[in-house]
Design an enzyme around this catalytic site. Structure first.
Site, PDB file in Angstrom:
ATOM      1  N   SER A 250      -7.740  11.797   8.808  1.00 57.79           N
ATOM      2  CA  SER A 250      -8.086  12.275   7.446  1.00 57.79           C
ATOM      3  C   SER A 250      -8.985  13.531   7.495  1.00 57.79           C
ATOM      4  O   SER A 250      -9.505  13.967   6.427  1.00 57.79           O
ATOM      5  CB  SER A 250      -9.239  11.105   6.949  1.00 57.79           C
TER       6      SER A 250
ATOM      7  N   LYS B 220      -5.415   7.413  12.644  1.00 57.15           N
ATOM      8  CA  LYS B 220      -5.396   7.701  11.213  1.00 57.15           C
ATOM      9  C   LYS B 220      -6.045   8.890  10.875  1.00 57.15           C
ATOM     10  O   LYS B 220      -7.370   9.063  11.259  1.00 57.15           O
ATOM     11  CB  LYS B 220      -5.843   6.469  10.535  1.00 57.15           C
TER      12      LYS B 220
ATOM     13  N   GLY C 213      -6.208   6.509   0.076  1.00 56.29           N
ATOM     14  CA  GLY C 213      -7.146   5.813  -0.854  1.00 56.29           C
ATOM     15  C   GLY C 213      -6.646   6.018  -2.478  1.00 56.29           C
ATOM     16  O   GLY C 213      -7.263   5.357  -3.357  1.00 56.29           O
TER      17      GLY C 213
ATOM     18  N   TYR D 284      -9.733   6.024  13.892  1.00 55.33           N
ATOM     19  CA  TYR D 284      -9.829   6.657  12.588  1.00 55.33           C
ATOM     20  C   TYR D 284     -10.692   7.733  12.670  1.00 55.33           C
ATOM     21  O   TYR D 284     -11.700   7.766  12.774  1.00 55.33           O
ATOM     22  CB  TYR D 284     -10.276   5.296  11.509  1.00 55.33           C
TER      23      TYR D 284
ATOM     24  N   GLY E  36      -3.939  11.358   6.481  1.00 54.49           N
ATOM     25  CA  GLY E  36      -5.059  10.772   5.873  1.00 54.49           C
ATOM     26  C   GLY E  36      -5.207  11.536   4.129  1.00 54.49           C
ATOM     27  O   GLY E  36      -5.241  10.832   3.205  1.00 54.49           O
TER      28      GLY E  36
ATOM     29  N   SER F  62     -11.702   3.154   1.123  1.00 50.88           N
ATOM     30  CA  SER F  62     -11.568   2.583  -0.154  1.00 50.88           C
ATOM     31  C   SER F  62     -11.964   1.115  -0.289  1.00 50.88           C
ATOM     32  O   SER F  62     -11.841   0.550  -1.473  1.00 50.88           O
ATOM     33  CB  SER F  62     -10.001   2.643  -0.380  1.00 50.88           C
TER      34      SER F  62
ATOM     35  N   ASP G 296      -4.627  12.551   0.975  1.00 53.13           N
ATOM     36  CA  ASP G 296      -3.366  12.284   0.055  1.00 53.13           C
ATOM     37  C   ASP G 296      -2.983  13.824  -0.607  1.00 53.13           C
ATOM     38  O   ASP G 296      -1.667  13.727  -1.051  1.00 53.13           O
ATOM     39  CB  ASP G 296      -3.745  11.443  -1.102  1.00 53.13           C
TER      40      ASP G 296
END
Ligand code: HMN
Length: 295
Positions: free
Chosen positions: A165, A163, A207, A135, A188, A47, A190
């Site tokens: 995602s 993290k 993000g 990540y 991660g 982001s 949303d």
């Protein structure tokens, strides 16, 4: 690790009208999110358009956020860069600035073997005393964190979390099971915030939080109090909004920034090749802003 448990917006790239990193806008967005009572900020990630910024611009953003909010929010510096050398420079700078943790995607562009990724993350960790958050974002990097690599990395006490995602919620559960105690897994995607928290995510980085932090903070509270009916209701509202954000000609981040401007926080557009908003998007953007207000 308490300071990492909570709702942590991924910080957006903040530009002036010429498209240069703006000190004023960076401070404004930081203050805005601080006032919303989020737990921390993840600075310079996807982001943050890190992939499209120079090393100097990334350092500048890290500096402005730290000088403004260090000690007030948990600050995580994303230092992933095409070369190990640049990542180490960013890591050392983040440590000097007082960041709470470092984080990095795996190396991109060349498809490298697991051992090179291991060495990349290890060299970032060796560069400072800060804890490190892996990540994992296979849909953009093409690299899937394996359980065996996670276990190998876990031998380094600096590795405190992932993290995650990737889209399977189960990955969160598997990473937690493999990593054991005193380890933080961040949700991660949303769109799966509630599901991710339920299956074990200790915190969340995302993000879209920046444009609707209240919704994620409420959803988090409902999860904490085992009120899953209300948590799910909010998730549905969030997902309706995310689908709207992704339905324009401009990119999702361009839409987010246009809405933030309507909310009183002007942080410019997105850097190409990300698509800026088109004339035809404007009406939809007003509607999405109302959708957020009403949620
Ligand atoms: C970051 O590093 O800036 C974000 O935390 C990235 C984050 O995981 C986002 N994933 C991607 O951009 C691929 C999500 O928050 C994503 O924006 C959201 O789920 C909407 O699809």
């Amino acid at each position: 690790l308490e300071k990492f448990r909570g709702v942590i917006p991924a910080f957006y790239a903040c530009y002036d009208e010429q498209g240069n990193v703006s000190e004023e806008a960076t401070k404004e967005l930081g203050n805005h999110l601080y006032n919303k009572k989020v737990k921390g900020l993840y600075v310079g990630g996807s982001s943050g358009e890190c992939i499209y910024q120079t090393l100097e611009e990334r350092k500048e953003t890290l500096r402005i956020v730290a000088e403004n909010l260090r000690g007030k929010l948990t600050l995580i510096a994303h230092v992933g860069a095409p070369s190990t050398r640049d990542s180490v420079i960013l890591a050392q700078y983040a440590a000097e600035l007082g960041y709470d943790a470092l984080s990095a995607i795996p190396p991109i562009y060349f498809k490298l073997p697991e051992n090179s990724v291991y060495n990349y993350w290890s060299k970032i960790m060796d560069a400072t005393d800060l804890p490190f958050i892996i990540y994992n974002i296979p849909q953009t990097t093409g690299f899937d964190l394996s359980i065996s690599l996670l276990q190998k990395l876990r031998n380094n006490p600096k590795v405190i979390g992932v993290k995650n995602s990737s889209m399977p919620v189960m990955d969160i559960e598997r990473f937690k099971a493999a990593a054991g105690e005193n380890f933080i897994v961040f949700n991660g995607p949303d769109e799966q915030f509630v599901a991710g928290r339920l299956i074990g995510a200790d915190g969340a980085i995302g993000g879209t939080y920046g444009v609707m932090p209240e919704l994620f903070l409420y959803a988090d509270e409902f999860v904490k109090t085992n009120d899953f009916v209300h948590a799910r209701e909010i998730q549905t509202k969030i997902n309706d909004i995310i689908i709207s954000l992704c339905s324009l000609e401009g990119s999702m981040y361009a839409a987010i920034k246009a809405i933030l401007a309507l909310q009183g926080v002007s942080i410019g557009g997105v850097r190409e090749p990300l698509e800026n908003i088109h004339e035809g998007d404007l009406e939809a953007i007003h509607q999405i802003k109302n959708q957020i207000d009403e949620a």
